[in-house]
Motif scaffolding. Sequence first.
Motif, PDB file in Angstrom:
ATOM      1  N   ALA A 251       0.930  -1.271  -0.045  1.00  0.00           N
ATOM      2  CA  ALA A 251      -0.134   0.036  -0.064  1.00  0.00           C
ATOM      3  C   ALA A 251       0.919   1.147  -0.052  1.00  0.00           C
ATOM      4  CB  ALA A 251      -1.042   0.212   1.003  1.00  0.00           C
ATOM      5  N   LEU A 252       2.155   1.003   0.527  1.00  0.00           N
ATOM      6  CA  LEU A 252       2.963   2.264   0.532  1.00  0.00           C
ATOM      7  C   LEU A 252       3.431   2.624  -0.889  1.00  0.00           C
ATOM      8  CD1 LEU A 252       4.848   1.584   3.810  1.00  0.00           C
ATOM      9  CD2 LEU A 252       2.620   2.794   3.534  1.00  0.00           C
ATOM     10  N   THR A 253       3.347   1.766  -1.782  1.00  0.00           N
ATOM     11  CA  THR A 253       3.660   2.339  -3.296  1.00  0.00           C
ATOM     12  C   THR A 253       2.563   2.917  -4.091  1.00  0.00           C
ATOM     13  OG1 THR A 253       3.290  -0.122  -3.912  1.00  0.00           O
ATOM     14  CG2 THR A 253       5.525   0.297  -2.880  1.00  0.00           C
ATOM     15  N   ILE A 254       1.253   2.741  -3.511  1.00  0.00           N
ATOM     16  CA  ILE A 254       0.273   3.142  -4.346  1.00  0.00           C
ATOM     17  C   ILE A 254       0.041   4.739  -4.186  1.00  0.00           C
ATOM     18  CG2 ILE A 254      -2.273   3.129  -4.635  1.00  0.00           C
ATOM     19  CD1 ILE A 254      -2.025   0.144  -3.648  1.00  0.00           C
TER      20      ILE A 254
ATOM     21  N   ASN B 146      -5.226  -3.866  -3.014  1.00  0.00           N
ATOM     22  CA  ASN B 146      -6.295  -2.661  -2.970  1.00  0.00           C
ATOM     23  C   ASN B 146      -7.560  -3.042  -3.037  1.00  0.00           C
ATOM     24  OD1 ASN B 146      -7.558  -0.232  -3.051  1.00  0.00           O
ATOM     25  ND2 ASN B 146      -6.342   0.412  -4.824  1.00  0.00           N
ATOM     26  N   THR B 147      -8.391  -3.012  -2.061  1.00  0.00           N
ATOM     27  CA  THR B 147      -9.687  -3.418  -2.020  1.00  0.00           C
ATOM     28  C   THR B 147     -10.761  -2.239  -2.492  1.00  0.00           C
ATOM     29  OG1 THR B 147      -9.858  -2.727   0.237  1.00  0.00           O
ATOM     30  CG2 THR B 147      -9.244  -5.229  -0.253  1.00  0.00           C
ATOM     31  N   ILE B 148     -10.321  -1.101  -2.836  1.00  0.00           N
ATOM     32  CA  ILE B 148     -11.246  -0.066  -3.263  1.00  0.00           C
ATOM     33  C   ILE B 148     -10.940   0.351  -4.595  1.00  0.00           C
ATOM     34  CG2 ILE B 148     -12.032   0.586  -0.941  1.00  0.00           C
ATOM     35  CD1 ILE B 148     -10.399   2.955  -1.093  1.00  0.00           C
ATOM     36  N   GLY B 149      -9.912  -0.072  -5.236  1.00  0.00           N
ATOM     37  CA  GLY B 149      -9.245   0.424  -6.543  1.00  0.00           C
ATOM     38  C   GLY B 149     -10.126   0.245  -7.798  1.00  0.00           C
ATOM     39  N   ALA B 150     -10.185   0.825  -8.788  1.00  0.00           N
ATOM     40  CA  ALA B 150     -10.856   0.879  -9.908  1.00  0.00           C
ATOM     41  C   ALA B 150     -10.728  -0.614 -10.657  1.00  0.00           C
ATOM     42  CB  ALA B 150     -10.436   1.646 -10.920  1.00  0.00           C
ATOM     43  N   GLY B 151      -9.709  -1.493 -10.252  1.00  0.00           N
ATOM     44  CA  GLY B 151      -9.592  -2.636 -10.759  1.00  0.00           C
ATOM     45  C   GLY B 151     -10.348  -3.576  -9.944  1.00  0.00           C
ATOM     46  N   LEU B 152     -10.617  -3.399  -8.757  1.00  0.00           N
ATOM     47  CA  LEU B 152     -11.262  -4.428  -7.872  1.00  0.00           C
ATOM     48  C   LEU B 152     -12.362  -5.321  -8.744  1.00  0.00           C
ATOM     49  CD1 LEU B 152     -11.761  -5.432  -5.219  1.00  0.00           C
ATOM     50  CD2 LEU B 152     -13.398  -3.664  -4.905  1.00  0.00           C
TER      51      LEU B 152
END
Length: 564
Positions: A407-410, A500-506
């Motif tokens: 998550a620290l790279t997002i 990521n559980t809320i990203g566009a690609g979820l």
Amino acid sequence: MTRTDTDTIAPRDPNTVMTLARMGSFHQCRLSFMRVLLRRLKADNWRFERREFEVDAKGVGHAVYTAHGPAHSYSLVAFANDLPPEKRSDRVIATEWDATFTLYDGIPDRTEIERLRANIPLQEAGRVDDNSLSVSRANRSVRLWDHVVEALAAGQQPDEARVADVGYLMRTTAVYGSGKLGAADREKTAHRPEFHAPFQVEMLSVFLTRAFVMDLVEHMARVRSPDTAVPLAPALRRRFGIGNSTGLGMAPYLINHPVLLNNWIAAREEALARVRSLRSALPGTAEAVRSFTRRAQINAQGWHSEHPIQQRKLADLRRDMDALATHLAEADLSGPQPWNALWQWGEENLTLEGQEQLVSLLLEPHGDLVDELAQCMAADETTPTRIDGTMPLDLFRAHVEDVYGFALTIDWTAQAAQENVWYTSEEKLEPRLGDRYAEPVEPYELPLCPGRDAARMHADLLASDAGTVARFLMDHPEHRHIARRAQIAARFPFAEIRDNTIGAGLLPIDLLRAKLAFFGAVHFDPRSDRWVRINMFQHAPFPGDLAAGEADDWTFPPAEEAAQ
């Protein structure tokens, strides 16, 4: 199994296992809850009886199926309905169903059955007490139901290709337990050995539901033509499972239960590590893995979906199983640590679908080594996890960076990084997913993105000179929830999804599949990226078959099909 039989190989890295793409490729295995249930029913000599079956010519009535264990009896009370086609729906807003059920704690008398009759068919609108351990409902798969009734009534068996195409006669749209709708809380039964493993109440309910459905379809055929009707042939009968439709309401479960998730994954990963660590192949296991692989090929070929995502995954799986079968035909499994060598080959040559199927295949012939791990998969969630405020902040920050490094790279300021919002619907009080930038749902957001929350906390950690977690949270109380999760994940390495559980690609179906694979479901068929149909207990023995038959070797198509 003694220590001298193995050279210990560690479980896989959580950063490898806990991605959504890999979790969305999980398959059923020996530790899946359906299989845990049937092994116990067999080992403890459970006895089953159909106590009542009072269904009229229109298919309306009730039935009671009772399972007798060493210390307790449980009864599936089923209510059949003559549902008009226009009222048949898989949606949660439906108010009528072809059949409704409760798993009753004990054996209901006539007064109790009448009380249940007045409430169970209403589901949410009814009143349920803690004598009910689960509440569920199901609808017919009309295209196959009518065909099977017509064929049996005419003295014929239904078309095998049509049976294979659908795989079930009824599809549950909800199987509620653990306090839902007023049913008994898990605390009432968790101490009972038969229900210690997760979701055993729900699995027993579905297992008995399958028996009722098969009896009901044969009953309807006899009603239609008493003189010519025949029952289903036993081998064909076992090809029917129970379908299920599952949507977004289940998706956040794995995020909301981090310790339970850890225990499920950790047991599976420990099982794989034990098999990989074996110094040599135990007698008969090499041929068993080859046989199960041939059966997995048949399973992959018979697994169909109209969803583009699943079609690509199925193409991968079929290629992978063909490649694995070819490799096994030539591989020398008599050398040192043969299963580790096979696993390493799989990592290099198979897609995620194939690798996770290989996990299941490696566990299949090693029940003596891995089945005991099913007893480690429950979690006591009744006691809240306290934050350790004395933890030095440097140590805490190291834990955060280890668990949430992804998550620290997002870039969390990017729109695509947090496009989705989890919220609770007003109408059904169930989780839903909305577009943060297109719908007014952000004020209702649920804390279901630990990665983003950890990244926000990490930024404040870097700027803090507080010496302990307690002092840091005094300055930043908004981080209490993620601080608690981070300390849980530091103790339980598989507790957190590393994605990521809320990203566009979820793809919520990845969350659904991970959970349903632990149930033991097969033939995942997404209808969108947010809900999926599955099959449960397909090929399994029926209650009356357990005493004299096999309780475990049923999750792939029968061996004779693979031999052909």
